[in-house]
Write a protein that holds these residues in place. Sequence first.
Motif, mmCIF file in Angstrom:
data_model
loop_
_atom_site.group_PDB
_atom_site.id
_atom_site.type_symbol
_atom_site.label_atom_id
_atom_site.label_comp_id
_atom_site.label_asym_id
_atom_site.label_seq_id
_atom_site.Cartn_x
_atom_site.Cartn_y
_atom_site.Cartn_z
ATOM 1 N N SER A 499 0.602 -1.445 -0.201
ATOM 2 C CA SER A 499 0.126 -0.015 -0.626
ATOM 3 C C SER A 499 0.782 0.862 0.257
ATOM 4 O O SER A 499 1.523 1.076 0.992
ATOM 5 C CB SER A 499 -0.669 -0.006 0.541
ATOM 6 O OG SER A 499 -0.094 -0.064 2.047
ATOM 7 N N GLY A 501 0.763 5.082 0.548
ATOM 8 C CA GLY A 501 0.201 6.254 0.804
ATOM 9 C C GLY A 501 0.607 7.545 -0.157
ATOM 10 O O GLY A 501 1.853 7.854 0.766
ATOM 11 N N THR A 503 0.721 11.807 0.269
ATOM 12 C CA THR A 503 0.040 13.250 0.624
ATOM 13 C C THR A 503 0.077 14.183 0.001
ATOM 14 O O THR A 503 1.341 14.154 -0.224
ATOM 15 C CB THR A 503 0.188 12.861 2.160
ATOM 16 O OG1 THR A 503 0.204 11.817 2.990
ATOM 17 C CG2 THR A 503 -1.245 14.001 2.646
ATOM 18 N N LYS A 508 -5.412 12.835 1.642
ATOM 19 C CA LYS A 508 -4.145 11.522 1.153
ATOM 20 C C LYS A 508 -5.359 10.520 -0.065
ATOM 21 O O LYS A 508 -5.990 10.633 0.353
ATOM 22 C CB LYS A 508 -3.665 11.134 2.805
ATOM 23 C CG LYS A 508 -3.357 9.508 2.376
ATOM 24 C CD LYS A 508 -3.185 8.697 3.554
ATOM 25 C CE LYS A 508 -2.227 9.368 4.714
ATOM 26 N NZ LYS A 508 -2.062 8.476 5.965
ATOM 27 N N ARG A 509 -4.292 10.025 -0.240
ATOM 28 C CA ARG A 509 -4.972 8.945 -1.127
ATOM 29 C C ARG A 509 -4.189 7.552 -1.217
ATOM 30 O O ARG A 509 -2.756 7.608 -1.133
ATOM 31 C CB ARG A 509 -4.761 9.205 -2.835
ATOM 32 C CG ARG A 509 -5.868 7.599 -3.550
ATOM 33 C CD ARG A 509 -5.185 8.179 -4.648
ATOM 34 N NE ARG A 509 -6.278 7.252 -5.920
ATOM 35 C CZ ARG A 509 -6.826 7.348 -7.012
ATOM 36 N NH1 ARG A 509 -6.625 8.449 -7.471
ATOM 37 N NH2 ARG A 509 -6.762 6.102 -7.859
ATOM 38 N N VAL A 510 -4.561 6.136 -1.260
ATOM 39 C CA VAL A 510 -3.538 4.911 -1.078
ATOM 40 C C VAL A 510 -3.797 4.492 -1.927
ATOM 41 O O VAL A 510 -4.934 3.927 -2.364
ATOM 42 C CB VAL A 510 -3.941 4.449 0.182
ATOM 43 C CG1 VAL A 510 -3.588 2.936 0.746
ATOM 44 C CG2 VAL A 510 -3.903 5.204 2.115
ATOM 45 N N HIS A 511 -2.968 4.079 -2.716
ATOM 46 C CA HIS A 511 -2.475 3.096 -3.763
ATOM 47 C C HIS A 511 -2.349 1.425 -3.194
ATOM 48 O O HIS A 511 -1.539 1.637 -2.342
ATOM 49 C CB HIS A 511 -2.210 3.749 -4.933
ATOM 50 C CG HIS A 511 -1.919 5.009 -5.578
ATOM 51 N ND1 HIS A 511 -2.682 5.365 -6.076
ATOM 52 C CD2 HIS A 511 -1.526 5.628 -4.795
ATOM 53 C CE1 HIS A 511 -2.931 6.452 -6.713
ATOM 54 N NE2 HIS A 511 -2.286 6.946 -5.538
ATOM 55 N N CYS A 526 -1.748 11.568 -9.282
ATOM 56 C CA CYS A 526 -1.132 12.297 -8.710
ATOM 57 C C CYS A 526 -1.556 13.828 -9.109
ATOM 58 O O CYS A 526 -0.026 14.738 -9.299
ATOM 59 C CB CYS A 526 0.077 11.898 -7.780
ATOM 60 S SG CYS A 526 0.162 12.861 -6.508
ATOM 61 N N GLU A 537 1.671 1.799 3.853
ATOM 62 C CA GLU A 537 0.803 2.416 4.843
ATOM 63 C C GLU A 537 0.488 1.684 5.803
ATOM 64 O O GLU A 537 0.485 2.355 6.822
ATOM 65 C CB GLU A 537 -0.049 3.285 3.746
ATOM 66 C CG GLU A 537 -0.845 4.259 4.774
ATOM 67 C CD GLU A 537 -0.520 5.385 4.403
ATOM 68 O OE1 GLU A 537 -1.063 6.146 6.042
ATOM 69 O OE2 GLU A 537 0.450 5.901 3.798
#
Length: 696
Positions: A499, A501, A503, A508-511, A526, A537
């Motif tokens: 994962s 993270g 920011t 924040k986005r978690v891929h 992004c 993450e």
Amino acid sequence: MTAVRLILLLGLASLLPAQIDRNARPRRAERSREYDVLHYRIKLKLNDAARALEGETRITLRPLRDGFDTLVLDAETFRVTSVEQLRFEQTPGKLTIHLNRPYRFDEELSVTISYRAENVAIDPTRHGMPKGYGLGISFKPETPSHPQLIHTLSFPEGARHWFPCYDHPNDKATSELIATVEARYQVISNGVLQGVTEDRAKGEKTFHWLQNQPHSTYLFAFAAGPYAQVTDKKGPLPISYWVFPNAAPDAERSFGKTREIIEFFNRELGYAYPWPKYDQIAIPDFGGGAESTNATVIGSKTIHDARADQDFPSHALVAHEAAHQWWGNLVTMRDWSHTWLNESFATYYEYVYMKHLLGRDEGALHLLGKKRAYLTEAREKYMRPVVLDRWNWPNDNFDRHTYQKGGVVLAMLRSLLGEEPFRRSITHYLKKHAFGSVDTHDFQIAIREASGQVLDWFFDQWIFRAGHPVLEAGYTWESGVMKLSVRQKQPDLFTMPVSIGVTTGGGKRVHKVWVRQRDESFDLPCPEKPLLVHFDEEELLLMELTFRKSTEELLYQLAHDNVIGRMDAAAALKPLANDPRVSAALRQAAADDPFWAVRRDAIFPTDAGFLRLRASQDRSSAVRTAALAALGQLHDASLAAFFEERFRADDSYRAQAEAVRALGRLGGRMQLLREAAAMKSPDDIVAAAAREALAR
Ligand SMILES: [Zn+2]
């Protein structure tokens, strides 16, 4: 089983650390069985003064083949005096009994063996155990810290020292103990107490315990002594703590969460606690616990006073041993090569409970501690597959690979499978193999049956192969795309979901990315230039990671990331503390971060005024201790009075020991050091610091 030693160091295990020289170790196979033991009836008359036992064990069994006319048992330490009218030989470690006729497959028979031993003092080092380990049976004379008592430690091959048996985990039997001891003693053992009879004339009492569910011999146990029983009356399951009389007032502090822990595991595992009661019995000279069936023996040192609770809580140990009542006792590894099926599961569920008890951040820190312990072993000692059939003694399997590494692997497995499929697999595995024996493939099959997932690839890389990922990661950002590059540096490639993270000012986005190749890059959408990129993450991966970051990003990470990210940032920023932005940020974190371990890790050698504040005012003893250690590094004689004041005022034994250590560096204060050297504290930490200072 737990050996209590925590090392919180994250070292970069070199890429090619020492590997276990497999060929230097004998290949071990699971033991074949000629017979199936059904029941052990163990009668013992114990004599403390002579360190003697008089035994009579009746073994009921069924042959696993026709023509069964010779019974071979494990037997050490005691001398067999008779086996009914049967001919027998005793050779080192073995008892061979010649039956009166050949028995058919499955034809039940019993033999009764009489035996005795005097001046018992078993040398554990002759059986692959460390010096001081109370292997088999120990007669302990009274000392200032404990009364005279007798206790067993059947783990791993100790049962054969106090009764003749098939002493290997792949055979399970019911058992009963009939022990005669001095009348002032209690005897606690597996199962349910059937009765106590007293012979006033002889000043003796006989305790009869019955364990009517099958278990393995390394889980057979008893302790005899003037124990105080503290019972938890808060529920139907009988729960007691058996402690030395002077420790009774403190017992609740260490064991008080036992019922809550068992009820938590009932829910978490989807399988109710399988035994009729749960006893925990304090024994001396033992740094940890041994999970004998519903009668865990636990090092008495875990019991502590109110002051010690902030630094030496017992809950993780209690949870670990309680988890074993399922992992190892209900479902048992069929051979020591699969020890992780006991120890990794107990270690993992210890973590799951601690996370439940203390919350997400403490949970993350707990798991980090497991990772660090394994990585230290991998760096400093060796790397080996978690399942390895090459060992000299069973105890060789009890290391940080089978405890910590395997525990972290289970955390990764849970994330990979998903919450419900994982829980279904665990419950199915327990139900399918309850009161039975298992190997690793049995677990893989249970996962497949309950979730449909065939995870051979996962088990091959994490359990059947040595090593862990050693990664180098970095990223660039350009016109709305963040390019993450990952390189695997260890010899064998791993496949792993990670994962990421990311920011930005917008949030924040978690891929989720899958890393499989030697070198790989991932284009992640992004919109703005990242403020922080957090690799893993979820803090799940067991890995070593090099991820170079700018000072700006580290400063942002120190202030905004999750607890492990902030700790990592503090560690990475400390060498840059000459930069006034960095030292200011570290002081801010050391003073105000909501989580104690971040404040602790942000402590660095800075102005004494700031450190004195942290050392005297922080609500966490660990932070105060770290600040005292940093002050001690200043070697500033003008701080001597402050250290003395802290030694006298701080209610943490750890902080007191650190104040003494700092005073020792400055010299002088001999009166105080002698006073500290005589002070009682857990693990003797205050006196040890004073002795070190006095020696200096
Ligand atoms: Zn254990």
